[in-house]
Design a protein around this motif. Structure first.
Motif, PDB file in Angstrom:
ATOM      1  N   GLY A 266       0.818  -1.203   0.000  1.00  0.00           N
ATOM      2  CA  GLY A 266       0.000   0.000   0.000  1.00  0.00           C
ATOM      3  C   GLY A 266       0.854   1.256   0.000  1.00  0.00           C
ATOM      4  O   GLY A 266       2.074   1.198   0.173  1.00  0.00           O
ATOM      5  N   TYR A 267       0.207   2.398  -0.203  1.00  0.00           N
ATOM      6  CA  TYR A 267       0.946   3.660  -0.191  1.00  0.00           C
ATOM      7  C   TYR A 267      -0.002   4.813   0.097  1.00  0.00           C
ATOM      8  O   TYR A 267      -1.214   4.704  -0.061  1.00  0.00           O
ATOM      9  N   GLU A 268       0.576   5.921   0.531  1.00  0.00           N
ATOM     10  CA  GLU A 268      -0.207   7.124   0.786  1.00  0.00           C
ATOM     11  C   GLU A 268      -0.579   7.790  -0.533  1.00  0.00           C
ATOM     12  O   GLU A 268       0.267   7.973  -1.409  1.00  0.00           O
ATOM     13  N   ALA A 269      -1.849   8.121  -0.683  1.00  0.00           N
ATOM     14  CA  ALA A 269      -2.297   8.841  -1.873  1.00  0.00           C
ATOM     15  C   ALA A 269      -1.781  10.280  -1.811  1.00  0.00           C
ATOM     16  O   ALA A 269      -1.946  10.955  -0.797  1.00  0.00           O
ATOM     17  N   LYS A 270      -1.169  10.733  -2.886  1.00  0.00           N
ATOM     18  CA  LYS A 270      -0.504  12.037  -2.858  1.00  0.00           C
ATOM     19  C   LYS A 270      -1.016  13.019  -3.910  1.00  0.00           C
ATOM     20  O   LYS A 270      -0.903  14.235  -3.725  1.00  0.00           O
ATOM     21  N   VAL A 271      -1.535  12.521  -5.031  1.00  0.00           N
ATOM     22  CA  VAL A 271      -1.832  13.394  -6.163  1.00  0.00           C
ATOM     23  C   VAL A 271      -2.886  14.436  -5.805  1.00  0.00           C
ATOM     24  O   VAL A 271      -2.697  15.639  -6.022  1.00  0.00           O
ATOM     25  N   VAL A 272      -4.018  13.980  -5.268  1.00  0.00           N
ATOM     26  CA  VAL A 272      -5.121  14.902  -4.973  1.00  0.00           C
ATOM     27  C   VAL A 272      -4.676  15.961  -3.969  1.00  0.00           C
ATOM     28  O   VAL A 272      -4.954  17.154  -4.142  1.00  0.00           O
ATOM     29  N   GLN A 273      -3.966  15.525  -2.930  1.00  0.00           N
ATOM     30  CA  GLN A 273      -3.501  16.493  -1.933  1.00  0.00           C
ATOM     31  C   GLN A 273      -2.494  17.467  -2.520  1.00  0.00           C
ATOM     32  O   GLN A 273      -2.447  18.638  -2.135  1.00  0.00           O
ATOM     33  N   SER A 274      -1.684  16.993  -3.470  1.00  0.00           N
ATOM     34  CA  SER A 274      -0.712  17.898  -4.097  1.00  0.00           C
ATOM     35  C   SER A 274      -1.423  18.973  -4.910  1.00  0.00           C
ATOM     36  O   SER A 274      -0.966  20.123  -4.975  1.00  0.00           O
ATOM     37  N   VAL A 275      -2.553  18.613  -5.537  1.00  0.00           N
ATOM     38  CA  VAL A 275      -3.331  19.601  -6.288  1.00  0.00           C
ATOM     39  C   VAL A 275      -3.920  20.644  -5.348  1.00  0.00           C
ATOM     40  O   VAL A 275      -3.849  21.855  -5.604  1.00  0.00           O
ATOM     41  N   LEU A 276      -4.498  20.174  -4.244  1.00  0.00           N
ATOM     42  CA  LEU A 276      -5.147  21.088  -3.305  1.00  0.00           C
ATOM     43  C   LEU A 276      -4.151  22.000  -2.593  1.00  0.00           C
ATOM     44  O   LEU A 276      -4.531  23.043  -2.066  1.00  0.00           O
ATOM     45  N   ALA A 277      -2.885  21.602  -2.569  1.00  0.00           N
ATOM     46  CA  ALA A 277      -1.869  22.407  -1.886  1.00  0.00           C
ATOM     47  C   ALA A 277      -1.467  23.647  -2.672  1.00  0.00           C
ATOM     48  O   ALA A 277      -0.897  24.582  -2.107  1.00  0.00           O
ATOM     49  N   TRP A 278      -1.787  23.672  -3.970  1.00  0.00           N
ATOM     50  CA  TRP A 278      -1.414  24.834  -4.779  1.00  0.00           C
ATOM     51  C   TRP A 278      -2.287  26.042  -4.409  1.00  0.00           C
ATOM     52  O   TRP A 278      -3.482  25.916  -4.185  1.00  0.00           O
ATOM     53  N   LYS A 279      -1.677  27.195  -4.344  1.00  0.00           N
ATOM     54  CA  LYS A 279      -2.399  28.435  -4.038  1.00  0.00           C
ATOM     55  C   LYS A 279      -2.643  29.279  -5.283  1.00  0.00           C
ATOM     56  O   LYS A 279      -3.506  30.155  -5.292  1.00  0.00           O
TER      57      LYS A 279
END
Length: 301
Positions: A266-279
């Motif tokens: 398994g792994y931590e999902a990162k893509v969606v959170q990386s999108v939301l981190a953009w300002k």
């Protein structure tokens, strides 16, 4: 330009009816589209957006003994692995059925903006047919398409807009350094206050692996950096990002065999959170990202 092989030059809605009738005769079932329920969200724009991975013909074609590919193939196709689909010979019959059923699905929504991934019949079918239904568009094929190994044309990204609603002021399209294609279009409303927006589409790397999740993060960062660079030319600063991200917002669990051995970690999902981190751009999801039923909003890999 011809509208696909096999007599595809007729009126799209008549062809849709003929296709549905052929499938009904073959399968003995109704063959109507599944009904969809829609939720309207508050927005300053009167805008309907459709995001659609249409599954390229080259990735869903029948075995070569049933349909000979247009080019020499390195690997025999088997309906894209979707062998449990009932009546695959009818469902994946591109010329007679599936290309028109895709148009039916699109026309039933009649979106203002339409993003297609795995689109491999753009010049000979989707551009002219959707053009006859009121859309203009831009397209970018993948540099290295998996369709080629099966002897079919490259697939890519198509971004369509209703020509009676928007003018295209400029566009950018090409290949990412991290792999995959992108299309970015600056659209301006034809009427009223002539508000503008930036429409963007992409198709990120597939498969559930941590290394590939990291690659998806790199692909998305490259896309959003491009968008950030163009925002100075967008008066409203509004961005609509559409794509097949091949990602979920939650932890991806390990895959185990029947004996309990780990087949895939398994792994931590990162893509969606990386999108939301953009300002800049600051983006918000059209789908729920939290809650017990969140995974129901996300489909296949």
């Amino acid at each position: 330009e011809h509208l696909g092989e096999g007599g595809g030059g007729g009126d799209p809605r008549l062809e849709i009816g003929r296709s549905r009738k052929r499938m009904a005769q073959h399968t003995g079932s109704d063959c109507s589209l599944y009904e969809r329920a829609w939720e309207n969200e508050a927005s300053p724009y009167d805008l309907t957006v459709m995001q659609f991975n249409i599954l390229a013909e080259g990735l869903s074609s029948p075995p070569p003994e049933f349909k000979n590919p247009p080019f020499p193939f390195k690997k025999a196709s088997t309906y894209g692995g979707f062998t449990e689909v009932p009546f695959p010979e009818a469902v994946f019959d591109w010329t007679n059925n599936r290309m028109w059923r895709l148009i039916e699905a699109i026309d039933s929504v009649s979106p203002c903006l339409l993003a297609l991934q795995e689109c491999d019949h753009y010049p000979d079918f989707f551009r002219p047919v959707l053009g006859s239904l009121g859309y203009d568009s831009h397209y970018c094929p993948k540099k290295v398409s998996p369709c080629l190994q099966f002897g079919y044309y490259s697939d890519g990204l198509g971004l369509f807009w209703k020509r009676d609603k928007f003018d295209c002021e400029w566009f950018r399209k090409g290949q990412l350094d991290a792999g995959g294609a992108f299309v970015i279009i600056h659209l301006v409303e034809k009427h009223g206050s002539r508000r503008d927006l930036l429409a963007v589409t992409c198709h990120l790397k597939a498969k559930e692996e941590e290394a590939l999740e990291n690659r998806r993060v790199a692909q998305m960062a490259e896309i959003l950096k491009k968008v950030q660079g163009y925002l100075g030319r967008v008066r409203s600063k509004q961005v609509v990002l559409m794509g097949d991200f091949n990602a979920v917002p939650t932890y991806v669990g390990a895959v185990m065999d029947k004996g309990g051995s780990v087949l895939k970690t398994g792994y931590e999902a990162k893509v969606v959170q990386s999108v939301l981190a953009w300002k800049e751009p600051e983006l918000h999801s059209a789908f729920p990202l939290t809650g017990d039923d969140v995974t129901e909003w996300f489909s296949t890999w």
